[in-house]
Design a protein around this motif. Structure first.
Motif, PDB file in Angstrom:
ATOM      1  N   ILE A 199       0.774  -1.330   0.030  1.00 24.90           N
ATOM      2  CA  ILE A 199      -0.029  -0.135  -0.027  1.00 24.90           C
ATOM      3  C   ILE A 199       0.710   1.295   0.121  1.00 24.90           C
ATOM      4  CG2 ILE A 199      -1.563   1.386   1.347  1.00 24.90           C
ATOM      5  CD1 ILE A 199      -2.882  -1.324   2.270  1.00 24.90           C
ATOM      6  N   ARG A 200       1.855   1.277   0.908  1.00 22.21           N
ATOM      7  CA  ARG A 200       2.873   2.335   0.815  1.00 22.21           C
ATOM      8  C   ARG A 200       3.497   2.547  -0.662  1.00 22.21           C
ATOM      9  NH1 ARG A 200       4.790   0.357   5.834  1.00 22.21           N
ATOM     10  NH2 ARG A 200       6.666  -0.514   4.712  1.00 22.21           N
ATOM     11  N   GLN A 201       3.673   1.444  -1.163  1.00 29.81           N
ATOM     12  CA  GLN A 201       4.446   1.742  -2.711  1.00 29.81           C
ATOM     13  C   GLN A 201       3.436   2.285  -3.556  1.00 29.81           C
ATOM     14  OE1 GLN A 201       5.989  -2.085  -3.504  1.00 29.81           O
ATOM     15  NE2 GLN A 201       7.792  -2.018  -2.078  1.00 29.81           N
ATOM     16  N   LEU A 202       2.316   1.832  -3.411  1.00 30.23           N
ATOM     17  CA  LEU A 202       0.893   2.323  -4.419  1.00 30.23           C
ATOM     18  C   LEU A 202       0.728   3.965  -4.351  1.00 30.23           C
ATOM     19  CD1 LEU A 202      -1.428  -0.784  -4.204  1.00 30.23           C
ATOM     20  CD2 LEU A 202       0.094  -0.183  -6.294  1.00 30.23           C
ATOM     21  N   VAL A 203       0.849   4.012  -2.870  1.00 31.54           N
ATOM     22  CA  VAL A 203       0.499   5.591  -2.711  1.00 31.54           C
ATOM     23  C   VAL A 203       1.542   6.308  -3.071  1.00 31.54           C
ATOM     24  CG1 VAL A 203       0.407   7.315  -0.721  1.00 31.54           C
ATOM     25  CG2 VAL A 203      -0.703   5.072  -0.496  1.00 31.54           C
ATOM     26  N   ALA A 204       3.034   5.880  -3.150  1.00 27.08           N
ATOM     27  CA  ALA A 204       3.972   6.633  -3.694  1.00 27.08           C
ATOM     28  C   ALA A 204       3.977   6.486  -5.045  1.00 27.08           C
ATOM     29  CB  ALA A 204       5.341   5.919  -3.338  1.00 27.08           C
ATOM     30  N   LEU A 205       3.564   5.608  -5.908  1.00 26.43           N
ATOM     31  CA  LEU A 205       3.653   5.761  -7.094  1.00 26.43           C
ATOM     32  C   LEU A 205       2.353   6.615  -7.532  1.00 26.43           C
ATOM     33  CD1 LEU A 205       3.691   1.907  -8.084  1.00 26.43           C
ATOM     34  CD2 LEU A 205       5.276   3.669  -8.669  1.00 26.43           C
ATOM     35  N   SER A 206       1.240   6.722  -6.896  1.00 26.32           N
ATOM     36  CA  SER A 206       0.051   7.522  -7.237  1.00 26.32           C
ATOM     37  C   SER A 206       0.659   8.887  -7.015  1.00 26.32           C
ATOM     38  CB  SER A 206      -0.927   7.330  -6.297  1.00 26.32           C
ATOM     39  OG  SER A 206      -1.855   8.338  -6.372  1.00 26.32           O
ATOM     40  N   ALA A 207       1.516   9.339  -6.004  1.00 27.03           N
ATOM     41  CA  ALA A 207       1.779  10.700  -5.964  1.00 27.03           C
ATOM     42  C   ALA A 207       2.936  11.024  -6.915  1.00 27.03           C
ATOM     43  CB  ALA A 207       2.729  10.753  -4.495  1.00 27.03           C
ATOM     44  N   ALA A 208       3.404  10.110  -7.379  1.00 22.31           N
ATOM     45  CA  ALA A 208       4.300  10.346  -8.649  1.00 22.31           C
ATOM     46  C   ALA A 208       4.008   9.971 -10.105  1.00 22.31           C
ATOM     47  CB  ALA A 208       5.796   9.774  -8.508  1.00 22.31           C
TER      48      ALA A 208
END
Length: 289
Positions: free
Chosen positions: A205-214
């Motif tokens: 989930i942390r990685q998906l949030v980071a990808l969404s932000a970028a």
């Protein structure tokens, strides 16, 4: 406060790492670098040379084997380390009677020498077999992650609670089903341990949030293969698939380091909020007592 205890933490980590290396080679004697007599250190050096490193012919080991005063033996040991490729300063550490007062130079030299022996230990034909067997035994002796987190799943006769450090679940079966559903939603393979599954979900989930932000960055406009080609490896194995696997490992390791650095920064900020925000009583007309 944090930096005051940093040298102690580094010493403890180095000590633990050294013990793990010796255990990996099945070193048969007790060893404590913080409470080490000269004869114990001499025994360690000779055991490493006789059984693992074997860089000197038998007739040339006599000087190293000679059990003389530390001041007489130390130059021989320094020359031995230099012959193996050690390049850092190696002065004789202080002695209290027969006990060595370990300093940083001594710790680094011992750790380097044991690491050198470990390389020889796994370099022969049986090295891979020994490593795999040792790793299997290590895995078999480890507790499930849920128990390591301090929240082992209770036995049937225990309380009907699934406990974590920060929360308690009254219905563990329903909780486990929800974690399984979350794994399926994220397309993660379940491990069979609820604690490990939950940790994997959190990381994804942390990685998906980071990808969404970028999502608007230039990097996200490239395909995964293009991104992989742009990552420097620093060496080549001669096999493109193996090189790509090494690049992925490097990316994962960098991500772990980034997460660790963020945690350290957050800890420092919290400590500074305590140490850098003194409370004053304005009624006294002064700061402090």
């Amino acid at each position: 406060f944090f930096f005051a205890y940093l040298p102690i933490a580094i010493t403890l980590m180095s000590k633990t790492r050294l013990i793990l290396k010796l255990e990996a080679m099945a070193y048969p004697y007790l060893f404590d670098i913080e409470n080490l007599e000269f004869i114990q250190f001499h025994k360690l050096v000779m055991w490493l040379e006789d059984t693992q490193i074997r860089s000197l012919p038998e007739d040339r080991r006599m000087g190293l084997k000679s059990l003389v005063a530390p001041q007489q033996w130390w130059p021989t040991f320094v020359e031995y380390c230099k012959s193996l490729g050690y390049k850092k300063p190696l002065p004789l550490p202080k002695l209290e009677g027969h006990t060595i007062k370990a300093d940083n130079n001594f710790r680094m030299a011992v750790d380097w020498l044991v690491g050198k022996a470990l390389r020889f230990f796994y370099a022969d034909d049986d090295g891979a077999t020994r490593y795999n067997e040792g790793h299997t035994k290590f895995i078999q002796t480890q507790k499930p992650l849920s128990q390591q987190l301090g929240g082992a799943k209770p036995a049937a006769s225990g309380a009907n609670n699934f406990t974590r450090d920060s929360f308690t679940v009254d219905n563990p079966e329903a909780f486990e089903a929800q974690v399984h559903q979350l794994c399926d939603t994220l397309s993660l393979v379940r491990t069979g341990d609820t604690g490990a599954d939950l940790a994997l979900c959190a990381r994804m989930i942390r990685q998906l949030v980071a990808l969404s932000a970028a999502k608007d960055s230039e990097a996200t406009k490239k395909s995964p293969s293009e991104l992989l080609r742009g990552i420097p490896l620093g060496f080549s194995t001669g096999d493109q698939k193996l090189d790509n696997a090494c690049k992925l490992l490097r990316v994962l390791y960098t991500a772990d380091l980034r997460e660790l650095q963020d945690t350290i920064d957050d800890t420092i900020i919290k400590l500074q909020n305590v140490t850098g925000d003194p409370r004053t009583d304005t009624r006294l007309g002064k700061v402090g007592s």
